[in-house]
Design an enzyme around this catalytic site. Structure first.
Site, PDB file in Angstrom:
ATOM      1  N   CYS A  14       0.862  -1.182   0.000  1.00 53.51           N
ATOM      2  CA  CYS A  14       0.000   0.000   0.000  1.00 53.51           C
ATOM      3  C   CYS A  14       0.900   1.235   0.000  1.00 53.51           C
ATOM      4  O   CYS A  14       2.102   1.124  -0.183  1.00 53.51           O
ATOM      5  CB  CYS A  14      -0.976  -0.019   1.180  1.00 53.51           C
ATOM      6  SG  CYS A  14      -0.224   0.139   2.806  1.00 53.51           S
ATOM      7  N   ASN A  17       2.638   1.495   4.029  1.00 59.56           N
ATOM      8  CA  ASN A  17       2.986   0.229   4.718  1.00 59.56           C
ATOM      9  C   ASN A  17       2.880   0.359   6.235  1.00 59.56           C
ATOM     10  O   ASN A  17       3.662  -0.243   6.988  1.00 59.56           O
ATOM     11  CB  ASN A  17       4.385  -0.234   4.294  1.00 59.56           C
ATOM     12  CG  ASN A  17       4.732  -1.662   4.729  1.00 59.56           C
ATOM     13  OD1 ASN A  17       5.884  -1.951   5.002  1.00 59.56           O
ATOM     14  ND2 ASN A  17       3.773  -2.580   4.752  1.00 59.56           N
ATOM     15  N   CYS A  19      -0.725   0.934   7.376  1.00 61.95           N
ATOM     16  CA  CYS A  19      -2.180   0.713   7.569  1.00 61.95           C
ATOM     17  C   CYS A  19      -2.662  -0.559   6.862  1.00 61.95           C
ATOM     18  O   CYS A  19      -2.722  -1.626   7.464  1.00 61.95           O
ATOM     19  CB  CYS A  19      -2.959   1.927   7.052  1.00 61.95           C
ATOM     20  SG  CYS A  19      -2.606   3.463   7.902  1.00 61.95           S
ATOM     21  N   ARG A  20      -2.976  -0.444   5.562  1.00 58.27           N
ATOM     22  CA  ARG A  20      -3.638  -1.549   4.860  1.00 58.27           C
ATOM     23  C   ARG A  20      -2.747  -2.779   4.674  1.00 58.27           C
ATOM     24  O   ARG A  20      -3.153  -3.904   4.989  1.00 58.27           O
ATOM     25  CB  ARG A  20      -4.148  -1.066   3.501  1.00 58.27           C
ATOM     26  CG  ARG A  20      -5.269  -0.045   3.594  1.00 58.27           C
ATOM     27  CD  ARG A  20      -5.547   0.618   2.254  1.00 58.27           C
ATOM     28  NE  ARG A  20      -4.452   1.526   1.902  1.00 58.27           N
ATOM     29  CZ  ARG A  20      -4.404   2.163   0.723  1.00 58.27           C
ATOM     30  NH1 ARG A  20      -5.355   1.993  -0.199  1.00 58.27           N
ATOM     31  NH2 ARG A  20      -3.394   2.973   0.448  1.00 58.27           N
ATOM     32  N   SER A  21      -1.525  -2.606   4.180  1.00 54.20           N
ATOM     33  CA  SER A  21      -0.730  -3.793   3.833  1.00 54.20           C
ATOM     34  C   SER A  21      -0.234  -4.560   5.057  1.00 54.20           C
ATOM     35  O   SER A  21      -0.247  -5.805   5.028  1.00 54.20           O
ATOM     36  CB  SER A  21       0.415  -3.420   2.883  1.00 54.20           C
ATOM     37  OG  SER A  21       1.235  -2.397   3.419  1.00 54.20           O
ATOM     38  N   ASP A 129      -7.618   3.835   1.436  1.00 58.15           N
ATOM     39  CA  ASP A 129      -6.656   4.282   2.437  1.00 58.15           C
ATOM     40  C   ASP A 129      -7.396   4.898   3.639  1.00 58.15           C
ATOM     41  O   ASP A 129      -8.079   5.905   3.481  1.00 58.15           O
ATOM     42  CB  ASP A 129      -5.743   5.334   1.777  1.00 58.15           C
ATOM     43  CG  ASP A 129      -4.580   5.733   2.666  1.00 58.15           C
ATOM     44  OD1 ASP A 129      -3.586   6.242   2.134  1.00 58.15           O
ATOM     45  OD2 ASP A 129      -4.673   5.541   3.904  1.00 58.15           O
TER      46      ASP A 129
HETATM   47  N1  LIG Z   1      -0.347  11.258   0.374  1.00 53.93           N
HETATM   48  C1  LIG Z   1      -1.436  10.958   0.531  1.00 53.93           C
HETATM   49  C2  LIG Z   1      -2.765  10.545   0.809  1.00 53.93           C
HETATM   50  C3  LIG Z   1      -3.792  10.868  -0.080  1.00 53.93           C
HETATM   51  C4  LIG Z   1      -5.096  10.428   0.180  1.00 53.93           C
HETATM   52  C5  LIG Z   1      -5.368   9.687   1.311  1.00 53.93           C
HETATM   53  C6  LIG Z   1      -4.345   9.362   2.196  1.00 53.93           C
HETATM   54  C7  LIG Z   1      -3.038   9.813   1.958  1.00 53.93           C
HETATM   55  C8  LIG Z   1      -1.989   9.446   2.914  1.00 53.93           C
HETATM   56  C9  LIG Z   1      -1.107  10.394   3.431  1.00 53.93           C
HETATM   57  C10 LIG Z   1      -0.146   9.971   4.318  1.00 53.93           C
HETATM   58  N2  LIG Z   1       0.737  10.837   4.935  1.00 53.93           N
HETATM   59  C11 LIG Z   1       0.575  12.282   4.848  1.00 53.93           C
HETATM   60  C12 LIG Z   1       1.449  12.853   3.763  1.00 53.93           C
HETATM   61  C13 LIG Z   1       2.872  12.346   3.914  1.00 53.93           C
HETATM   62  N3  LIG Z   1       3.856  13.278   3.371  1.00 53.93           N
HETATM   63  C14 LIG Z   1       3.581  13.542   1.919  1.00 53.93           C
HETATM   64  C15 LIG Z   1       4.677  14.422   1.320  1.00 53.93           C
HETATM   65  C16 LIG Z   1       6.052  13.807   1.530  1.00 53.93           C
HETATM   66  C17 LIG Z   1       6.286  13.516   2.992  1.00 53.93           C
HETATM   67  C18 LIG Z   1       5.191  12.642   3.557  1.00 53.93           C
HETATM   68  C19 LIG Z   1      -0.061   8.594   4.643  1.00 53.93           C
HETATM   69  C20 LIG Z   1       0.915   8.094   5.515  1.00 53.93           C
HETATM   70  C21 LIG Z   1       0.943   6.733   5.827  1.00 53.93           C
HETATM   71  C22 LIG Z   1       0.014   5.860   5.275  1.00 53.93           C
HETATM   72  C23 LIG Z   1      -0.944   6.342   4.402  1.00 53.93           C
HETATM   73  C24 LIG Z   1      -1.000   7.711   4.085  1.00 53.93           C
HETATM   74  N4  LIG Z   1      -1.937   8.148   3.239  1.00 53.93           N
END
Ligand SMILES: N#Cc1ccccc1-c1cc(NCCCN2CCCCC2)c2ccccc2n1
Length: 157
Positions: A14, A17, A19-21, A129
């Site tokens: 995912c 890595n 949450c889902r996976s 997600d």
């Molecule tokens: N991206 C997206 C996204 C879009 C739609 C729904 C969920 C998410 C989303 C956002 C996350 N972290 C926030 C952004 C992280 N930073 C983004 C810029 C670089 C530095 C890191 C997640 C973290 C762990 C697991 C799933 C996640 N899923």
């Protein structure tokens, strides 16, 4: 096909890595254990991104697993090109994961790369997600990956 180790192998993937996976990995591990075939399987999970490398699963994920007596000590890692010749199956959770998986897939890949949701007997193809949601999102993922684990094992055994 049976790998050299004689084991079947599956990598759940995912975005982060955490949450889902890792939930799919923990539930699939529990499912093969219940069926008495745990020793036949190599099971792992990975991220398409670098967002959470080295981190344990999300606390909401661990709480959801704990309610069912399950747990995970997996630490997030990013998918590599070697994974595509190490794992017989590589399962993504949503179409964005599939696009990113196929971007890193090498020419010599032998893995079957599919949406895990394609094994859901209820036909819910996409495992969304849950990161920006609440506990109910993790419960939904748990139900989906449980159905998909059963559906996948029924198909290949
Ligand atoms: N991206 C997206 C996204 C879009 C739609 C729904 C969920 C998410 C989303 C956002 C996350 N972290 C926030 C952004 C992280 N930073 C983004 C810029 C670089 C530095 C890191 C997640 C973290 C762990 C697991 C799933 C996640 N899923």
């Amino acid at each position: 096909s049976m790998a050299a180790t004689g084991k079947r192998s599956v990598l759940f993937v995912c975005l982060g890595n955490i949450c889902r996976s890792p939930m799919a990995e923990a539930v699939f591990r529990s499912t093969v254990k219940q069926k008495g075939v745990e020793s036949e399987w190599k099971i792992d999970s990975a991220a398409t991104s670098t967002y959470e490398i080295g981190k344990l699963p999300d606390p909401r994920n661990l709480a959801c697993l704990k309610k069912r007596g399950l747990s995970s000590t997996h630490r997030a890692r990013q998918i590599t090109q070697e994974d595509f010749t190490k794992f017989e199956y590589i399962f993504g959770m949503d179409n964005s994961n599939m696009q990113n998986i196929n971007r890193v897939k090498p020419k010599n890949s032998t893995a079957k790369v599919e949406l895990f949701g394609s094994y859901d007997p209820k036909g819910q193809l996409i495992i969304e997600d849950p990161y920006y949601g609440g506990d109910e999102g993790f419960e939904e993922v748990f139900e989906q990956v449980t159905r998909c684990s059963e559906g996948f094992l029924k198909k290949i055994y």
